[in-house]
Design a protein around this motif. Structure first.
Motif, short mmCIF file in Angstrom:
data_model
loop_
_atom_site.label_atom_id
_atom_site.label_comp_id
_atom_site.label_asym_id
_atom_site.label_seq_id
_atom_site.Cartn_x
_atom_site.Cartn_y
_atom_site.Cartn_z
N ARG A 1 0.81 -1.23 0.00
CA ARG A 1 0.00 0.00 0.00
C ARG A 1 0.84 1.27 0.00
O ARG A 1 0.49 2.28 0.61
N ALA B 1 -7.35 1.19 -2.77
CA ALA B 1 -6.11 0.48 -2.41
C ALA B 1 -5.41 -0.14 -3.61
O ALA B 1 -4.20 -0.34 -3.58
N SER C 1 -2.21 1.51 -5.07
CA SER C 1 -0.99 1.62 -4.26
C SER C 1 0.13 0.75 -4.82
O SER C 1 -0.08 -0.11 -5.67
N GLY D 1 -9.26 -4.39 -0.28
CA GLY D 1 -8.46 -3.74 0.75
C GLY D 1 -9.18 -3.46 2.04
O GLY D 1 -8.62 -2.86 2.96
#
Length: 364
Positions: free
Chosen positions: A120, A218, A221, A350
């Motif tokens: 992340r 997420a 990331s 996520g």
């Protein structure tokens, strides 16, 4: 009777030789590749459990009694350079990002992913401080630096795609991290993609952030991991387990919020200031970013990364993520260290799937 006596003699010799044979199966050296370097090419980095293990000499301590040397190799050329070293059989383990590992696997590299290490991560786009640009769209047709072949390239492609843009909308220039920082300072480029290394430039008034994946879904990331070569894993599974145990133990310590300041200070030995890590990790529990688990989020991310790598024509070969992951070592480490339930498990998007049931880590 003579045959029986000969059999007993041979058996006795084999038993005597067994310890020597086992000792011969110990490697003389464990070679680890790292897909980055510290400031000024120093052999230290930050943002991962592997970096803490390196700076503290934990693997050296683990194998000192057997006389097994631990050799760290840092690559300014990042993930692509690590792949080349693996192809030339110069490494046994490596820390790198998702895209270069996927490219290597698709190209035939025999590797196994052992654990997540640094998930992340936030991606940033920055411009010179006096630039009039305020959005990604305002950079169309401008010179934008991007370290290609790294996990940053995959994030950039996804971000641009989400906004109806592509790399072709910019004058994309391939630059490593150190060159990118210099190019922003001298205004040789109009913008650049960064990780946490953007903050020293921002804090000095050299650069300004115009886009960040912070607060975004997420899947935008950056992800990194720790892997082993298939040959080493097959020959020395007991060594692999001890390496993973060391990493998981340190991940547990680093994930404990009581140790947060110590973790950031250790990472600062890379030459990236403490304040940069503090800003990048602000509002994010280290227990999330440093979890070693192959949960649904990690697995789904890598499967999506493979699909997107094919879509963007970054790979041609196939990668079976399920067979690429080797979770047995991390599971055994969690069992041995009594860490079951210490880290939360996250779903494909996520979100929390299974909350952590252990609040803090007590070293056994």
């Amino acid at each position: 009777m003579k045959r029986f006596t000969a059999f007993i003699s041979a058996l006795a010799l084999s038993l005597i030789a067994a310890p020597e044979a086992l000792a011969a199966e110990q490697p003389k050296v464990i070679r680890i590749g790292v897909a980055t370097v510290g400031t000024g090419n120093r052999p230290v980095f930050g943002g991962a459990v592997t970096s803490l293990v390196n700076v503290k000499g934990l693997l050296e301590q683990e194998f000192r009694a057997e006389g097994i040397k631990v050799e760290w190799n840092f690559f300014k050329g990042a993930g692509p350079a690590v792949n080349e070293a693996i192809a030339n059989k110069l490494l046994d383990f490596a820390w790198q990002g998702d895209l270069p590992a996927i490219i290597g696997k698709a190209g035939g590299l025999n590797t196994k992913l052992l654990l997540a290490d640094g998930t992340r991560g936030t991606a940033y786009v920055a411009v010179p401080a006096d630039s009039p640009a305020r959005t990604l769209e305002e950079l169309k047709g401008k010179k934008v630096a991007l370290f290609k072949g790294t996990n940053g390239q995959l994030v950039a492609a996804k971000v641009l795609d989400q906004r109806g843009l592509s790399e072709r909308d910019f004058k994309s220039i391939n630059m490593d991290g150190a060159t990118t920082q210099a190019a922003i300072a001298t205004k040789d480029v109009d913008a650049a993609w960064f990780g946490y290394d953007v903050y020293p430039l921002v804090d000095r008034g050299i650069a300004r952030i115009v886009y960040s994946t912070r607060g975004q879904p997420a899947n935008l990331s950056r992800q990194t991991h720790f892997l082993v070569t298939g040959d080493f894993e097959q020959r020395y599974p007991h060594i692999v387990q001890r390496v993973v145990n060391t990493l998981v133990r340190e991940a547990a310590w680093a994930s404990d919020d009581r140790n947060r300041e110590q973790v950031l200070q250790q990472w600062a030995k890379s030459g990236v200031p403490y304040t940069a890590f503090k800003q990048d990790y602000e509002g994010t529990p280290l227990k999330v970013r440093l979890s070693p688990l192959f949960d649904d989020f990690f697995t789904t991310h890598y499967k999506d990364a493979v699909a997107l790598s094919k879509k963007y024509r970054l790979i041609r070969g196939e990668v079976d993520v399920d067979s690429w992951l080797e979770p047995k070592y991390q599971r055994e480490a969690v069992r041995q260290l009594k860490l079951d339930g210490y880290w939360a498990e996250f779903d494909a998007k996520g979100g929390v799937k299974k909350p952590a049931s252990l609040a803090s880590y007590q070293a056994p």
